[in-house]
Write a protein that holds these residues in place. Structure first.
Motif, short mmCIF file in Angstrom:
data_model
loop_
_atom_site.label_atom_id
_atom_site.label_comp_id
_atom_site.label_asym_id
_atom_site.label_seq_id
_atom_site.Cartn_x
_atom_site.Cartn_y
_atom_site.Cartn_z
N ILE A 329 0.88 -1.17 0.00
CA ILE A 329 0.00 0.00 0.00
C ILE A 329 0.91 1.22 0.00
N ARG A 330 1.17 1.75 -1.18
CA ARG A 330 2.07 2.90 -1.26
C ARG A 330 1.29 4.18 -1.05
N LEU A 357 9.73 4.64 -0.40
CA LEU A 357 9.93 3.53 -1.30
C LEU A 357 11.32 2.91 -1.15
N ALA A 358 12.34 3.75 -1.10
CA ALA A 358 13.72 3.26 -1.03
C ALA A 358 13.93 2.39 0.21
N ALA A 399 10.84 9.84 -3.48
CA ALA A 399 9.76 10.72 -3.03
C ALA A 399 9.07 10.14 -1.80
N SER A 400 8.64 11.02 -0.89
CA SER A 400 7.94 10.60 0.32
C SER A 400 6.46 10.95 0.23
N ALA A 401 5.66 10.28 1.04
CA ALA A 401 4.24 10.59 1.10
C ALA A 401 4.07 12.02 1.59
N MET A 402 3.02 12.69 1.08
CA MET A 402 2.79 14.10 1.38
C MET A 402 1.66 14.26 2.39
N TYR A 403 1.95 15.00 3.46
CA TYR A 403 0.94 15.26 4.48
C TYR A 403 0.22 16.58 4.14
N ILE A 404 -1.09 16.55 4.12
CA ILE A 404 -1.90 17.73 3.83
C ILE A 404 -2.71 18.09 5.08
N LYS A 405 -2.44 19.21 5.66
CA LYS A 405 -3.15 19.64 6.86
C LYS A 405 -4.46 20.30 6.45
N ARG A 406 -5.55 19.86 7.03
CA ARG A 406 -6.86 20.43 6.73
C ARG A 406 -7.31 21.34 7.86
N ASN A 407 -8.17 22.30 7.51
CA ASN A 407 -8.65 23.27 8.50
C ASN A 407 -9.84 22.76 9.31
N ASP A 408 -10.47 21.66 8.84
CA ASP A 408 -11.62 21.15 9.57
C ASP A 408 -11.16 20.10 10.56
#
Length: 408
Positions: A329-330, A357-358, A399-408
């Motif tokens: 599960i990438r 991945l590496a 490349a690394s997984a990207m964290y997206i901060k949400r306002n809710d």
């Protein structure tokens, strides 16, 4: 984490090419009307199911999907993403189940779940499969053969619609899983899948892609059809991948007298010979596709076949991947809800979770997973070569997984 954390988790198999208002509407509907707490998207990587390079790299598309409301975006491995509708659906459903989804949502031009379910069941009947194989052997494409085979079961117009066909394949896929996903069929919102014009406030992915390749795209119209973050990303990154840029590489490989393609997946029934003949005289990739296509070889199949050749989809290896299913599960992008869910399933999922991945390849991946991942990385590199100014190869590997901060 509390042991009673048990949210409603819904999966979507997507391409987000690009992420538009219709996608945002689907996510909002799943939360508001169906009470979904977590939404996971299994998204294709560098190339789409039709064998075309995606309009943006997978990390950018995943980021925009997460900004647009998806809690967790994971990559649908290329060995399933670059396949026919039934294999695309099967690979996506398997991956989402391993990621803990209990529901699978998808759109259809005709959102009559009962009717689509009957069609799915009819396809898997022994008599239908026999007639389907006979029609394909007679020279029909899969879609045409399926339509004729089921003419007494369903309205032909239903099976001429691309999302209806995919919906039927999703229903077939979930029925084959050990623990079924509960399907949710949504009406397709806004423009049709193959609509090539942008209407007010709505556009299909096909219409957006066609418009974006204009010398001066009508950004005001595009702005009405996509979220603001998608609009900004598309305006700032206008070196969109174009398949035609692969012409020399493709022609050099398959026009060579030593190439026969016998070991490549899907190059049966004379397709390899058709491609080789076309490559020897064609002056462009578009000409190769036109010359090789036929009633039984639609252009989407030709495009996928060219990708299979360039990515070395060996027939025996592909069969091995099909048997194994998704081996990992990438994670491409996630928000706080997605992070909570990843922690929940980390020890429960039969597939390992991959953020880097590496590191995974060095320490945890088995041989099958390594070879499956190699196709994902190669597809990302091939997509990059479709740009006018390609960046160095191998970026996807680090490349690394990207964290997206949400306002809710």
């Amino acid at each position: 984490m509390k042991d009673n954390f048990n949210p409603k988790v819904c999966g979507i198999i997507a391409e987000y090419n690009p992420f538009h208002n219709g996608h945002a509407w689907q996510i909002e509907k799943l939360r508001r009307e169906f009470g979904m707490d977590i939404i996971i998207a299994a998204m294709s990587g560098g190339f789409t199911q039709r064998g075309e390079p995606a309009i943006a790299d997978k990390h950018s598309r995943a980021m925009l999907a997460a900004v647009g409301g998806v809690d967790l975006v994971i990559e649908l491995p290329a060995v399933f993403a670059l396949r026919s509708a039934q294999d695309f659906a099967r690979g996506g459903a398997d991956l989402l189940q391993k990621a803990g989804a209990k529901f699978l949502a998808f759109g259809a031009e005709n959102a009559d779940k009962n009717m689509l379910t009957k069609i799915a069941a009819a396809i898997d009947a022994t008599t239908t499969q026999e007639k389907l194989r006979k029609n394909i052997k007679a020279g029909q494409s899969y879609a045409a053969a399926l339509t004729e085979t089921l003419e007494l079961t369903a309205d032909k117009d239903v099976l001429r619609q691309p999302n209806n066909i995919l919906a039927v394949e999703y229903l077939r896929a979930v029925n084959r899983l050990e623990n079924n996903l509960t399907p949710i069929v949504l009406p397709r919102m806004g423009a049709g899948h193959n609509e090539t014009k942008i209407t007010e406030g709505a556009a299909s992915g096909a219409a957006l892609r066609k418009t974006l390749f204009a010398d001066e795209p009508p950004w005001d119209k595009i702005a009405g059809a996509v979220p603001s973050q998608t609009l900004n990303n598309l305006r700032e990154n206008r070196d969109y991948p174009q398949e035609e840029r692969l012409f020399r590489a493709v022609a050099a490989k398959i026009a060579d007298d030593s190439w026969n393609g016998e070991d490549i997946f899907g190059l049966n029934e004379g397709l390899g010979d058709r491609l080789k003949k076309a490559a020897k005289t064609a002056a462009s990739l578009a000409q190769i596709i036109d010359m090789a296509s036929a009633k039984r070889y639609p252009k989407s199949r030709i495009r996928r076949a060219l990708c299979h050749i360039m990515l070395n989809f060996a027939a025996d290896e592909t069969a091995e991947f099909d048997k194994a299913g998704a081996k990992y599960i990438r994670v491409l992008a996630f928000n706080d809800r997605g992070r909570l869910w990843l922690k929940k399933i980390k020890s429960l999922s039969p597939a390992p979770i991959v953020n880097r991945l590496a590191k995974f390849i060095r320490h945890d991946a088995d041989n099958t997973a390594r070879r499956m991942i190699a196709k994902d990385v190669a597809a990302a590199d091939l997509q990059e070569l479709c740009r006018a100014a390609p960046l160095p190869r191998g970026r996807d590997f680090v490349a690394s997984a990207m964290y997206i901060k949400r306002n809710d």
